[in-house]
Scaffold this active site. Sequence first.
Site, short mmCIF file in Angstrom:
data_model
loop_
_atom_site.label_atom_id
_atom_site.label_comp_id
_atom_site.label_asym_id
_atom_site.label_seq_id
_atom_site.Cartn_x
_atom_site.Cartn_y
_atom_site.Cartn_z
N GLY A 67 0.67 -1.12 -0.26
CA GLY A 67 0.53 -0.02 0.13
C GLY A 67 0.96 0.96 -0.24
O GLY A 67 0.50 2.47 -0.90
N SER A 68 1.67 1.02 1.10
CA SER A 68 2.90 2.49 1.02
C SER A 68 3.81 2.57 0.25
O SER A 68 4.91 3.14 0.01
CB SER A 68 2.74 3.03 2.15
OG SER A 68 3.84 1.38 3.50
N GLY A 69 4.39 0.52 0.56
CA GLY A 69 6.04 0.28 0.12
C GLY A 69 6.89 0.53 1.61
O GLY A 69 7.56 0.07 1.23
N ASN A 70 6.38 0.58 2.34
CA ASN A 70 7.48 1.30 3.50
C ASN A 70 7.16 -0.37 4.55
O ASN A 70 8.38 -0.52 4.39
CB ASN A 70 6.40 1.78 4.72
CG ASN A 70 6.29 4.09 4.02
OD1 ASN A 70 8.14 4.04 4.27
ND2 ASN A 70 5.65 4.32 5.08
N GLU A 72 6.97 -3.13 2.86
CA GLU A 72 7.75 -4.03 1.88
C GLU A 72 9.33 -3.45 1.88
O GLU A 72 10.18 -4.89 1.96
CB GLU A 72 7.10 -3.56 0.48
CG GLU A 72 5.41 -4.27 0.71
CD GLU A 72 4.38 -3.22 1.97
OE1 GLU A 72 4.90 -2.17 1.72
OE2 GLU A 72 3.86 -3.82 2.48
N HIS A 99 23.26 6.36 -7.10
CA HIS A 99 24.09 6.87 -5.18
C HIS A 99 24.01 5.47 -4.33
O HIS A 99 25.00 5.48 -3.74
CB HIS A 99 23.07 8.33 -4.36
CG HIS A 99 23.87 8.80 -4.94
ND1 HIS A 99 23.92 10.16 -4.37
CD2 HIS A 99 23.87 9.52 -6.14
CE1 HIS A 99 23.74 11.20 -5.04
NE2 HIS A 99 24.29 11.14 -6.45
N ASN A 100 23.14 4.99 -4.21
CA ASN A 100 23.14 3.77 -3.64
C ASN A 100 22.89 2.21 -3.73
O ASN A 100 22.83 1.30 -3.37
CB ASN A 100 21.33 3.58 -2.44
CG ASN A 100 21.16 5.16 -2.23
OD1 ASN A 100 20.44 5.75 -2.61
ND2 ASN A 100 21.89 6.24 -1.24
N ARG A 110 -0.38 2.54 -3.39
CA ARG A 110 -1.97 3.50 -3.21
C ARG A 110 -1.40 4.72 -3.75
O ARG A 110 -2.28 5.84 -2.92
CB ARG A 110 -2.28 3.49 -2.19
CG ARG A 110 -2.96 1.83 -1.70
CD ARG A 110 -2.95 1.36 -0.05
NE ARG A 110 -4.15 0.18 -0.15
CZ ARG A 110 -4.13 -0.60 1.34
NH1 ARG A 110 -3.39 0.76 2.26
NH2 ARG A 110 -5.02 -0.93 0.91
N ARG A 134 33.08 7.98 -3.91
CA ARG A 134 31.58 8.18 -2.42
C ARG A 134 30.85 7.17 -2.51
O ARG A 134 30.99 6.91 -0.28
CB ARG A 134 32.10 9.31 -2.65
CG ARG A 134 30.92 10.37 -3.14
CD ARG A 134 30.44 11.68 -3.49
NE ARG A 134 29.50 11.95 -4.27
CZ ARG A 134 29.37 12.27 -4.99
NH1 ARG A 134 29.83 11.41 -6.20
NH2 ARG A 134 27.75 12.96 -5.16
N ARG A 138 30.81 4.37 0.43
CA ARG A 138 29.61 4.10 1.81
C ARG A 138 28.72 3.24 1.83
O ARG A 138 28.01 2.67 2.76
CB ARG A 138 28.40 5.67 1.08
CG ARG A 138 29.00 7.02 1.63
CD ARG A 138 29.02 8.55 0.73
NE ARG A 138 29.69 9.33 1.29
CZ ARG A 138 29.18 10.52 0.12
NH1 ARG A 138 28.03 11.03 -1.00
NH2 ARG A 138 30.24 11.30 0.50
#
Length: 150
Positions: A67-70, A72, A99-100, A110, A134, A138
């Site tokens: 729903g939010s992806g959080n 997940e 970058h990541n 949603r 860099r 990291r």
Amino acid sequence: MRIHIATDHAAFELKQYLVERLTEDGFDIVDHGASVYDAADDYPPLMIACGEAVAAEPGTLGIVLGGSGNGEQIAANKVRGIRAALAYNVELAELARQHNDANVVALGGRMQTLEEGYDIVRTFLDTPFSEEERHARRIAMVEAYEAGRS
Ligand SMILES: O=C(CO)[C@H](O)[C@H](O)COP(=O)(O)O
């Protein structure tokens, strides 16, 4: 390129849409479910299965949807070797790769239209890691922590 994908009920329609569009685009899609719509399903096992598949096959990328992806993103990030990034616009998707070196993208079904979701995912899949020192440094620090070396 092989792409692993998973969703819970909250982004079931987005997963179906992405599987169709990305298959048309020539991606090799491995669907880790949910395979049927179930409004009571739970995202963690689905996202962890997707993350484990990405981690087991370097060079592949993953898409985790809810729903939010959080939640997940959180679940996928519990898998060793996974760098999952939440992306709710194309700029975040691009930065997650540049970058990541994220190997999983998380989207909230949603939070945008199907077409916007596709654009975010295509940006993620099409953007290479910058290889800049860099950023590599990291990422290596995070990996060292994960490996218990820091
Ligand atoms: O986004 C999610 C987790 O971060 C889930 O998809 C969301 O919480 C599901 O909500 P509901 O059970 O109310 O449909």
